[in-house]
Design an enzyme around this catalytic site. Structure first.
Site, PDB file in Angstrom:
ATOM      1  CB  VAL A   1      18.338 -32.377 -29.653  1.00  0.00           C
ATOM      2  CG1 VAL A   1      19.563 -32.936 -28.928  1.00  0.00           C
ATOM      3  CG2 VAL A   1      17.124 -32.397 -28.737  1.00  0.00           C
TER       4      VAL A   1
ATOM      5  CE  LYS B   1      15.167 -36.453 -35.266  1.00  0.00           C
ATOM      6  NZ  LYS B   1      14.873 -35.013 -35.389  1.00  0.00           N
TER       7      LYS B   1
ATOM      8  CB  VAL C   1       7.966 -45.790 -44.819  1.00  0.00           C
ATOM      9  CG1 VAL C   1       8.957 -45.893 -45.978  1.00  0.00           C
ATOM     10  CG2 VAL C   1       6.742 -44.979 -45.221  1.00  0.00           C
TER      11      VAL C   1
ATOM     12  CE  LYS D   1       4.771 -39.931 -36.480  1.00  0.00           C
ATOM     13  NZ  LYS D   1       5.435 -39.303 -37.649  1.00  0.00           N
TER      14      LYS D   1
ATOM     15  CD  GLU E   1      11.932 -34.056 -37.439  1.00  0.00           C
ATOM     16  OE1 GLU E   1      11.593 -35.257 -37.421  1.00  0.00           O
ATOM     17  OE2 GLU E   1      12.535 -33.496 -36.506  1.00  0.00           O
TER      18      GLU E   1
ATOM     19  N   GLY F   1       9.801 -36.113 -30.710  1.00  0.00           N
ATOM     20  CA  GLY F   1      10.940 -36.843 -30.160  1.00  0.00           C
ATOM     21  C   GLY F   1      10.815 -38.345 -30.249  1.00  0.00           C
ATOM     22  N   GLY F   2       9.890 -38.828 -31.064  1.00  0.00           N
ATOM     23  CA  GLY F   2       9.723 -40.271 -31.207  1.00  0.00           C
ATOM     24  C   GLY F   2       8.956 -40.918 -30.075  1.00  0.00           C
TER      25      GLY F   2
ATOM     26  NE  ARG G   1      10.827 -29.806 -30.368  1.00  0.00           N
ATOM     27  CZ  ARG G   1      11.732 -30.647 -30.840  1.00  0.00           C
ATOM     28  NH1 ARG G   1      12.961 -30.233 -31.025  1.00  0.00           N
ATOM     29  NH2 ARG G   1      11.412 -31.887 -31.134  1.00  0.00           N
TER      30      ARG G   1
ATOM     31  CD  GLU H   1       3.182 -40.650 -40.344  1.00  0.00           C
ATOM     32  OE1 GLU H   1       4.192 -41.379 -40.444  1.00  0.00           O
ATOM     33  OE2 GLU H   1       3.251 -39.435 -40.133  1.00  0.00           O
TER      34      GLU H   1
END
Length: 449
Positions: free
Chosen positions: A296, A238, A204, A159, A276, A165-166, A293, A201
């Site tokens: 969306v 998302k 999962v 990551k 999150e 935002g992925g 922030r 990470e």
């Protein structure tokens, strides 16, 4: 209270913020790139200023130019929206140093929590459960990276430390693919965020992505606006969000929200933030990151609470107390779902820029809200995020909200570009979504089926 706000964003984000600014009786300044000059909201602002060519680095990410524009148009504040400079602590500090208001958390919190690895360290110190994770790892030390992955245990997830935002997240199943994946993730992070720092990470499998929305003033008060389920994703971005989360014990969710609220009070957090979390029935909640922030997907929370989050963010950044901004304690009413319509191939998920020859969205009505920065005849540029619209439905029950969304999507007509509407409809009708148990990797499996 400020009188004139510069909106340093584009498309749906700019249009949404412009609406809030006008409803508050404030003056607006919209900036736009050459690629966006024909988008409808540009003509709706009190002032509109072109800030350069299409590439974001030359326009929406050009900090010096934005500061110059603020000075020239005598704006009191800047709203960064989401993406672009919304989580750039350096820009926030420059805005404040120039005597303007940055409509977001204090720069110290953007800096402390914007780095995802540092945020995990901070939140773990305040008692939040964590999945396995590393700190930022050396960019060019393959031995150290390999050692860290072995200690976590495969599969792992790479990551960007400064991302969101992925974007740039890369799963790695085994050691053979680690070096190439690390190099690819670093390149993406550098290009997208100007920061190649990475961490890892433990990956999962089949978690749900649950996030908690908070508002906070600069006088020590924090309030929870409850949770959103953002598990329906493709490539960690998302696609569908909803509130409240289904198929999780409400008491467990409420206890998590209160624990997070107490942490934010203790550290002195301010203005707006989303925590999150990942959730599995076996392990419960574990911390993922904090977004400093506007999100969306804020509209689904607005739909069930009646709180205008953008207006609240503006007031809180100006120093207002929460008790003045929210005169009543928010309560949840009904269920809301948001679908993001992307200009992309529905099978390969690749961007599909082009001319919106036909762009007919359903009319906004009770129970249906439309957010977009485009109109028929506009061109979707390849330089930016491919989202062209958001549809939000709300109803007394989850089943009714789902049905309303299906009807709204079926009534949407888009020609000239490809969209992900078929994918969204497939997800909404799937057994797993209907049961409220969609996991983060569930949509990708549906696309591949």
């Amino acid at each position: 209270m400020m009188k004139k706000i510069l909106i340093a964003n584009r498309a749906a984000a700019a249009a949404r913020i412009l609406r809030a600014v006008r409803e508050m009786g404030l003056k607006s300044v919209v900036v736009y790139s050459e690629a966006d000059r024909d988008l409808p909201y540009v003509a709706q602002a009190d002032e509109s200023i072109c800030i350069g060519p299409a590439p974001a680095r030359d326009s929406y990410l050009n900090q010096a130019l934005l500061l110059d524009v603020m000075a020239r148009c005598r704006a009191d504040a800047v709203h960064p929206g989401y993406g672009f400079l919304s989580e750039n602590a350096g820009f926030a500090r420059q805005v404040q140093a120039a005597g303007h208001c940055f409509i977001g958390p204090s720069p110290k919190w953007i800096e402390a929590l914007g780095n995802k690895a540092a945020a995990r360290t901070l939140m773990q110190a305040h008692g939040l459960a964590m999945g396995g994770s590393t700190g930022v790892l050396p960019r060019d030390d393959v031995t150290a990276v390999t050692r860290a992955a072995r200690e976590l245990g495969y599969p792992v997830l790479i990551k960007p430390a400064g991302g969101g935002g992925g974007i740039g997240m890369v799963p790695v199943e085994n050691e053979q693919s680690l070096p190439a994946s690390w190099e690819r993730a670093s390149g993406i992070a550098e290009k997208a965020f100007g920061d190649s720092a990475l961490y890892m990470e433990r990956f999962v499998r089949e978690p749900r992505h649950i996030e908690f929305q908070f508002l906070a003033d600069r006088h020590g008060e924090v309030i929870s606006l409850f949770e959103r389920d953002c598990s329906t994703q493709r490539r960690y971005q998302k696609v569908i969000e909803e509130a409240p989360a289904a198929a999780i014990d409400p008491q467990v969710v409420e206890e998590m929200a209160e624990q997070l609220r107490q942490v934010l009070i203790k550290i002195g957090y301010d203005v707006i933030g989303t925590v999150e979390m990942l959730y599995t029935p076996e392990s419960g909640f574990s911390f993922l990151e904090v977004n400093t922030r506007l999100q969306v997907e804020h509209a689904v929370t607005e739909a069930i609470t009646g709180v205008d989050i953008v207006q609240a963010q503006i007031s809180l950044a100006a120093g207002e107390r929460l008790s003045n901004v929210l005169t009543q304690t928010p309560k949840r009413n009904g269920h809301a779902i948001e679908a993001r319509i992307y200009a992309e191939d529905p099978v390969r998920c690749l961007p599909s820029p082009g001319l919106l020859r036909v762009f007919q969205l359903p009319q906004s009505s009770i129970g249906l809200r439309i957010e977009t920065g485009y109109a028929e005849g506009n061109r979707v540029s390849s330089h930016y995020d491919p989202m062209v619209a958001k549809l939000i439905t709300n109803a007394n029950s989850r089943d009714d909200a789902i049905l309303s969304m299906i009807n709204a999507l079926e009534a949407t007509q888009v020609e000239g570009i490809k969209t992900n509407i078929p994918t969204i409809l497939k997800a909404l009708r799937s057994d797993r979504f209907q049961a409220g148990t969609m996991a983060v990797d569930g949509l990708q499996a549906l696309i591949a089926a």
